[in-house]
Motif scaffolding. Structure first.
Motif, PDB file in Angstrom:
ATOM      1  N   SER A   1       1.215  -1.151   0.120  1.00 26.65           N
ATOM      2  CA  SER A   1       0.192   0.045  -0.103  1.00 26.65           C
ATOM      3  C   SER A   1       0.390   1.262  -0.206  1.00 26.65           C
ATOM      4  CB  SER A   1      -0.607  -0.031   1.357  1.00 26.65           C
ATOM      5  OG  SER A   1      -1.783  -1.168   1.293  1.00 26.65           O
ATOM      6  N   PHE A   2       0.439   2.055  -0.634  1.00 22.23           N
ATOM      7  CA  PHE A   2       1.051   3.870  -0.497  1.00 22.23           C
ATOM      8  C   PHE A   2       0.780   4.317  -0.720  1.00 22.23           C
ATOM      9  CE2 PHE A   2       0.875   1.526  -4.535  1.00 22.23           C
ATOM     10  CZ  PHE A   2       0.514   2.709  -6.095  1.00 22.23           C
ATOM     11  N   TRP A   3       1.499   5.937  -0.358  1.00 24.91           N
ATOM     12  CA  TRP A   3       0.475   7.344  -0.486  1.00 24.91           C
ATOM     13  C   TRP A   3       1.315   8.141   0.205  1.00 24.91           C
ATOM     14  CZ3 TRP A   3       0.303   3.408   3.100  1.00 24.91           C
ATOM     15  CH2 TRP A   3       1.103   3.890   4.670  1.00 24.91           C
ATOM     16  N   PRO A   4       0.777   9.168  -0.572  1.00 29.02           N
ATOM     17  CA  PRO A   4       1.778  10.557   0.096  1.00 29.02           C
ATOM     18  C   PRO A   4       2.178  10.826   1.266  1.00 29.02           C
ATOM     19  CG  PRO A   4       0.531  10.977  -1.793  1.00 29.02           C
ATOM     20  CD  PRO A   4      -0.308   9.904  -0.941  1.00 29.02           C
ATOM     21  N   GLN A   5       3.486  10.272   1.837  1.00 24.88           N
ATOM     22  CA  GLN A   5       3.511  11.471   3.134  1.00 24.88           C
ATOM     23  C   GLN A   5       3.205  13.033   3.457  1.00 24.88           C
ATOM     24  OE1 GLN A   5       7.004   9.643   5.142  1.00 24.88           O
ATOM     25  NE2 GLN A   5       7.404  11.306   6.214  1.00 24.88           N
ATOM     26  N   SER A   6       2.435  13.079   4.471  1.00 26.66           N
ATOM     27  CA  SER A   6       2.101  14.299   5.165  1.00 26.66           C
ATOM     28  C   SER A   6       2.827  14.903   5.918  1.00 26.66           C
ATOM     29  CB  SER A   6       0.221  14.388   5.586  1.00 26.66           C
ATOM     30  OG  SER A   6       1.140  13.328   7.071  1.00 26.66           O
ATOM     31  N   SER A   7       2.632  15.533   6.429  1.00 27.22           N
ATOM     32  CA  SER A   7       3.723  16.619   7.842  1.00 27.22           C
ATOM     33  C   SER A   7       3.173  15.727   9.095  1.00 27.22           C
ATOM     34  CB  SER A   7       2.918  18.233   7.778  1.00 27.22           C
ATOM     35  OG  SER A   7       1.709  17.598   8.509  1.00 27.22           O
ATOM     36  N   ARG A   8       2.665  14.994   9.125  1.00 26.58           N
ATOM     37  CA  ARG A   8       3.021  14.025  10.559  1.00 26.58           C
ATOM     38  C   ARG A   8       2.556  12.299   9.951  1.00 26.58           C
ATOM     39  NH1 ARG A   8      -2.032  15.731  14.379  1.00 26.58           N
ATOM     40  NH2 ARG A   8      -0.254  13.891  15.806  1.00 26.58           N
ATOM     41  N   PRO A   9       4.112  11.584   9.270  1.00 26.61           N
ATOM     42  CA  PRO A   9       4.116  10.833   8.554  1.00 26.61           C
ATOM     43  C   PRO A   9       3.196   9.390  10.171  1.00 26.61           C
ATOM     44  CG  PRO A   9       5.994  10.944  10.041  1.00 26.61           C
ATOM     45  CD  PRO A   9       5.322  12.191   9.901  1.00 26.61           C
ATOM     46  N   VAL A  10       2.332   8.704   8.636  1.00 27.62           N
ATOM     47  CA  VAL A  10       1.601   7.554   9.083  1.00 27.62           C
ATOM     48  C   VAL A  10       2.762   6.261  10.324  1.00 27.62           C
ATOM     49  CG1 VAL A  10       0.319   5.204   8.985  1.00 27.62           C
ATOM     50  CG2 VAL A  10      -0.084   8.146   7.856  1.00 27.62           C
ATOM     51  N   THR A  11       2.169   6.338  11.205  1.00 33.15           N
ATOM     52  CA  THR A  11       3.434   5.127  12.191  1.00 33.15           C
ATOM     53  C   THR A  11       2.456   3.861  11.861  1.00 33.15           C
ATOM     54  OG1 THR A  11       2.751   6.279  14.287  1.00 33.15           O
ATOM     55  CG2 THR A  11       5.436   6.834  12.860  1.00 33.15           C
ATOM     56  N   SER A  12       1.133   4.122  12.543  1.00 33.43           N
ATOM     57  CA  SER A  12       0.529   2.695  13.313  1.00 33.43           C
ATOM     58  C   SER A  12      -0.773   2.149  11.682  1.00 33.43           C
ATOM     59  CB  SER A  12      -0.285   2.784  13.916  1.00 33.43           C
ATOM     60  OG  SER A  12      -1.538   3.869  13.777  1.00 33.43           O
TER      61      SER A  12
ATOM     62  N   ARG B   1      -0.656  -4.499  17.250  1.00 31.36           N
ATOM     63  CA  ARG B   1       0.587  -4.720  18.541  1.00 31.36           C
ATOM     64  C   ARG B   1       1.603  -4.166  17.871  1.00 31.36           C
ATOM     65  NH1 ARG B   1      -0.541  -9.114  22.613  1.00 31.36           N
ATOM     66  NH2 ARG B   1       0.317  -7.734  23.415  1.00 31.36           N
ATOM     67  N   PHE B   2       1.848  -2.918  18.196  1.00 35.15           N
ATOM     68  CA  PHE B   2       3.250  -2.203  17.956  1.00 35.15           C
ATOM     69  C   PHE B   2       5.062  -3.681  18.455  1.00 35.15           C
ATOM     70  CE2 PHE B   2       6.801   0.311  19.301  1.00 35.15           C
ATOM     71  CZ  PHE B   2       7.017   0.694  17.807  1.00 35.15           C
ATOM     72  N   VAL B   3       5.460  -3.580  17.470  1.00 32.17           N
ATOM     73  CA  VAL B   3       6.123  -4.908  17.250  1.00 32.17           C
ATOM     74  C   VAL B   3       7.785  -4.093  18.252  1.00 32.17           C
ATOM     75  CG1 VAL B   3       7.963  -6.577  16.312  1.00 32.17           C
ATOM     76  CG2 VAL B   3       5.083  -6.715  16.245  1.00 32.17           C
ATOM     77  N   GLY B   4       7.833  -2.901  16.812  1.00 34.59           N
ATOM     78  CA  GLY B   4       9.061  -2.256  17.087  1.00 34.59           C
ATOM     79  C   GLY B   4       9.329  -1.403  16.074  1.00 34.59           C
ATOM     80  N   ARG B   5      10.956  -0.613  16.135  1.00 37.82           N
ATOM     81  CA  ARG B   5      11.405   0.247  14.700  1.00 37.82           C
ATOM     82  C   ARG B   5      12.545  -0.284  14.506  1.00 37.82           C
ATOM     83  NH1 ARG B   5      10.089   6.659  15.755  1.00 37.82           N
ATOM     84  NH2 ARG B   5       7.655   5.683  14.293  1.00 37.82           N
ATOM     85  N   ALA B   6      12.592   0.150  12.919  1.00 36.07           N
ATOM     86  CA  ALA B   6      13.574  -0.149  12.763  1.00 36.07           C
ATOM     87  C   ALA B   6      13.920   1.365  11.331  1.00 36.07           C
ATOM     88  CB  ALA B   6      13.938  -1.680  11.622  1.00 36.07           C
TER      89      ALA B   6
END
Length: 800
Positions: A40-51, A136-141
């Motif tokens: 899936s893809f979309w233009p990143q806004s000033s507040r990026p999606v993280t979940s 559920r959040f696993v982690g960040r890379a």
């Protein structure tokens, strides 16, 4: 007993991992999550999606995806972009740099996990990722260059599971970084410096700007038993070469239940060609211990030329009191020691040193620089076998893994082990001054630690180097700072190596500008090890001939690709390069390479070919086929000349040359001797003749005579017969025998210097081998038609 299909798959993966010796804990079952995903893809806004929940309400597009992969490959497959390898299509990728991406897939959890830990393993995430499992959040890379492991034991469901990896735009996120003064205006794109992606991706002179994203290496679920071998470090602590004895140490770290301590035993078995040759056994009293072994009649690992690259099978087993194997670890290792004799400066009255020794023997290096195999790194693995086969065919005894690249996968290093090719490994930083702050230093410490732990058991690894040309930035920036104050290369990296690998030398930067070099004021000839690029004019100019450096780790010359490759990389109307008066058309400019179309000729590399052809042949052919032949011939003569000039001074304070480079990672016009499509330029064949273990060649005239030289890279005396003849007349210039001692060079004869121009053919025999080399004598310009005739008569390039 009936096994379900999933169990069979897991057993198959287990056996494959065990047999290949890939360095993982072999008791762990592995479930591959490679294959079909949804992107899936979309233009990143000033507040990026993280979940995942933040994606609701967004205008999201979806296409099928493959993992390992890059988003560009999936977009092209879906018809949304044109092939970035063709023409100037790569320039159209710029808008996609500001997109976010989400990889998602469903999978069924492995059965029979019980109380075992389950690790979600990503071999490579490009680059800034948030990982979610079942919402559920696993982690960040935040590092493309290393693997990432997450414990998902508590997050797995017994049935269907949903895995999602959300990637932020590396280009937009980098705008949050504050760069220091010295990080601006280097060769590397300044925006790349704070992001741990391969530096070349932002545009280089050998690769386009292609700031990709994706899950570019394997994704797996790894089920860990309660007993696990976490790490084994094999190293040779003592070596007696004449008596063929080696002391081998294995530093072992386990995860072991306490009830086995003091009862379990560690069994180390060393086998060669299927036969056990040594065994050591001891009680496991602690989960971290050292196991020692003496190896008699040891067969050592040698680089190409000096001997066989012998590999042993080393197996460590942990067995319980009843003799049941609890866990085991198996990999192939080589018995060898390596050192680098190196000084900080090279002066006329105090010559510098830069010489490798393997098992006590000096090694004259003749090898190639290794650049990205593909601009889209998920395809790297497709190229390993074929590319290493070419390096071996050219008899390269060292590959320098350039610092603008990724760290290659294990298979690359296994192939180098098997082929006796030493590896000089840059850490992935290049042509920039990197941040000095704690956050970046910690990221580099973690990265280097993982890389060293993964690679240190490979006998091919000869040198760790802090970076490529970062020290030189101080010169490019007007000597405004001292690179010896760089925290990353002078403190962080050597501290990791001091802790985890004392068996290999470390070079802070390539080239390394020591405190003494800086104090005296930079002078390239005072560097023991250097990159000889300079003006890139005539290959026999004083810049090259008078270079005083002991070791050259970069040197190259441009050569136009073959017509069939040009026809593949360009659109039909742009294969012919010039619009008027040698003005390059747009696609040739793209392939030159340039970062942005708005910059015009970013690096202006194409005109190197124009100048170099004119210097050697007096004029530049307008016919494309003639131009290709002329350009490739100049490149071939130059590369051969560099190698033979250095071999003719072997160990006269000259100890090696690593030329640039074997193969392109994108279709372009470059210094590579093999293009992206594996089409070999003339230089490939000339280098093949110049890098043989026992090689006869002619150096430029001194005092009215041409020295006929013989170089021997083996540990045995070499002798044979040689005939030198003039191609045009067929007249014999010299006939005789030669004998050259082990691992040195010798002058065979002095041949009278000829007037005019011509080509000598050197036919010689070493044992049963009949070999050929050549020497182009006289001063340029040469007549192109005459040179073509000489080359065809001499048979310098095989007919395809």
């Amino acid at each position: 007993m009936k096994l379900n299909v999933l169990r069979i798959i897991r057993i198959a993966f287990f056996l494959l991992a065990f047999g290949a010796g890939i360095g993982m804990a072999c008791a762990a079952d592995t479930l591959s999550l490679n294959g079909s995903w949804t992107l899936s893809f979309w233009p990143q806004s000033s507040r990026p999606v993280t979940s995942p929940c933040e994606m609701k309400g967004l205008k999201v597009r979806r296409v099928p995806a493959m993992v390992p992969g890059n988003v560009e490959i999936d977009l092209q497959r879906a018809g949304l972009i044109e092939d970035p390898m063709k023409g100037s299509n790569v320039d159209g990728l710029r808008p996609w740099e500001s997109f976010q991406w989400c990889y998602s897939r469903l999978f069924k959890a492995p059965s029979g996990v019980g109380g075992k830990r389950v690790i979600l393993h990503f071999g490579g995430i490009d680059c800034l990722a948030d990982v979610w499992l079942n919402g559920r959040f696993v982690g960040r890379a935040e590092n493309m260059l290393i693997a990432h492991d997450f414990d998902v034991t508590s997050l797995l469901r017994s049935g269907r599971n949903r895995l999602e990896v959300i990637l932020r735009s590396a280009v937009l996120e980098a705008q949050q970084e504050m760069l220091g003064t010295f990080s601006m205006a280097g060769f590397a794109s300044s925006e790349s410096i704070g992001v741990r992606k391969a530096p070349h991706m932002y545009g280089w002179d050998i690769l386009p700007r292609l700031v990709s994203a994706g899950l570019w290496r394997e994704v797996e679920l790894r089920v860990q038993d309660e007993t696990e071998i976490r790490n084994v470090h094999y190293w040779v602590n003592a070596l007696d070469v004449p008596n063929r004895k080696a002391g081998l140490q294995a530093d072992v770290q386990l995860r072991l239940p306490p009830q086995h301590l003091g009862k379990a035993r560690a069994r180390l078995i060393l086998s060669l060609r299927g036969r056990e040759v040594a065994r050591s056994e001891q009680v496991v009293n602690t989960p971290a211990f050292r196991q020692r072994m003496e190896v008699a009649d040891a067969e050592l690992w040698w680089p190409r030329g000096l001997g066989r690259p012998t590999l042993y099978d080393a197996e460590l087993q942990v067995v319980d009191s009843a003799g049941l194997v609890l866990t085991s670890h198996r990999e192939r290792i080589g018995l060898r020691q390596i050192r680098l004799e190196r000084t900080d400066i090279n002066l006329p009255d105090a010559p510098g040193r830069f010489r490798f020794y393997v098992n006590g023997e000096p090694v004259f290096i003749h090898g190639t620089n290794w650049v990205p195999l593909d601009a889209l790194h998920s395809r790297d693995a497709e190229h390993y076998e074929r590319s290493i086969a070419m390096a071996a065919d050219l008899n390269c005894n060292m590959i320098r893994c350039w610092g603008g690249n990724v760290y290659e996968a294990d298979r690359f290093y296994e192939l180098c082990d098997e082929n006796g090719i030493l590896v000089w490994q840059d850490f992935s930083m290049a042509c920039a001054f990197y941040p000095q702050r704690d956050r970046f230093a910690r990221a580099i410490e973690d990265e280097v630690t993982q890389v060293v732990l993964r690679l240190r058991n490979h006998p091919c690894i000869a040198l760790w180097a802090g970076n490529n040309e970062d020290d030189c930035v101080s010169v490019w920036n007007g000597k405004a700072w001292d690179p010896n104050r760089d925290r990353i290369s002078r403190e962080v990296i050597p501290r990791v190596l001091y802790e985890f690998d004392l068996t290999r030398p470390y070079l802070p930067s390539s080239p390394y500008l020591s405190a003494e070099v800086i104090r005296r004021g930079f002078n390239e000839n005072e560097l023991p090890e250097a990159h000889l690029w300079g003006p890139r004019g005539y290959y026999k100019a004083p810049y090259y001939k008078a270079a005083a450096n002991v070791f050259v780790s970069e040197i190259g010359y441009h050569g136009c690709p073959n017509r069939q490759s040009l026809e593949r990389m360009m659109t039909a109307g742009h294969v012919y390069p010039w619009e008027r008066d040698f003005e390059w058309n747009e696609e040739w400019l793209t392939k030159s390479v340039r970062r942005f179309p708005s910059e015009g000729k970013t690096f202006d590399r194409n005109n190197l070919m124009i100048n170099q052809v004119r210097l050697v042949f007096g004029q530049v052919p307008r016919d494309l086929d003639d131009f290709i032949f002329a350009s490739q011939s100049v490149q071939a003569e130059a590369m051969k000349y560099f190698i033979e000039m250095w071999r003719g001074r072997k160990f006269d304070n000259h100890s090696g040359l690593i030329w640039w480079n074997l193969r392109d990672g994108w279709p372009l016009i470059s210094d590579a001797v093999v293009d992206y499509y594996y089409s070999k330029k003339r230089a490939y064949w000339y280098i093949r003749n110049a890098q043989r273990d026992v090689c006869l060649f002619i150096n430029d005239a001194r005092n009215g005579a041409y020295p006929l030289m013989a170089a021997n890279e083996t540990l045995s005396e070499a002798s044979g017969q040689v005939v030198v003849s003039d191609v045009a007349s067929g007249k014999k210039v010299y006939e005789g025998t030669f004998c050259v001692p082990a691992n040195t060079k010798a002058q065979v004869a002095l041949l009278p210097e000829q007037k005019g121009q011509g080509m000598y053919i050197i036919d010689y025999r070493v044992g049963d081998l009949a070999l050929r080399n050549h020497y182009l004598y006289g001063e340029p310009p040469y007549d192109l038609g005459q040179y073509r005739l000489w080359a065809e008569q001499a048979g310098l390039v095989p007919r395809e």
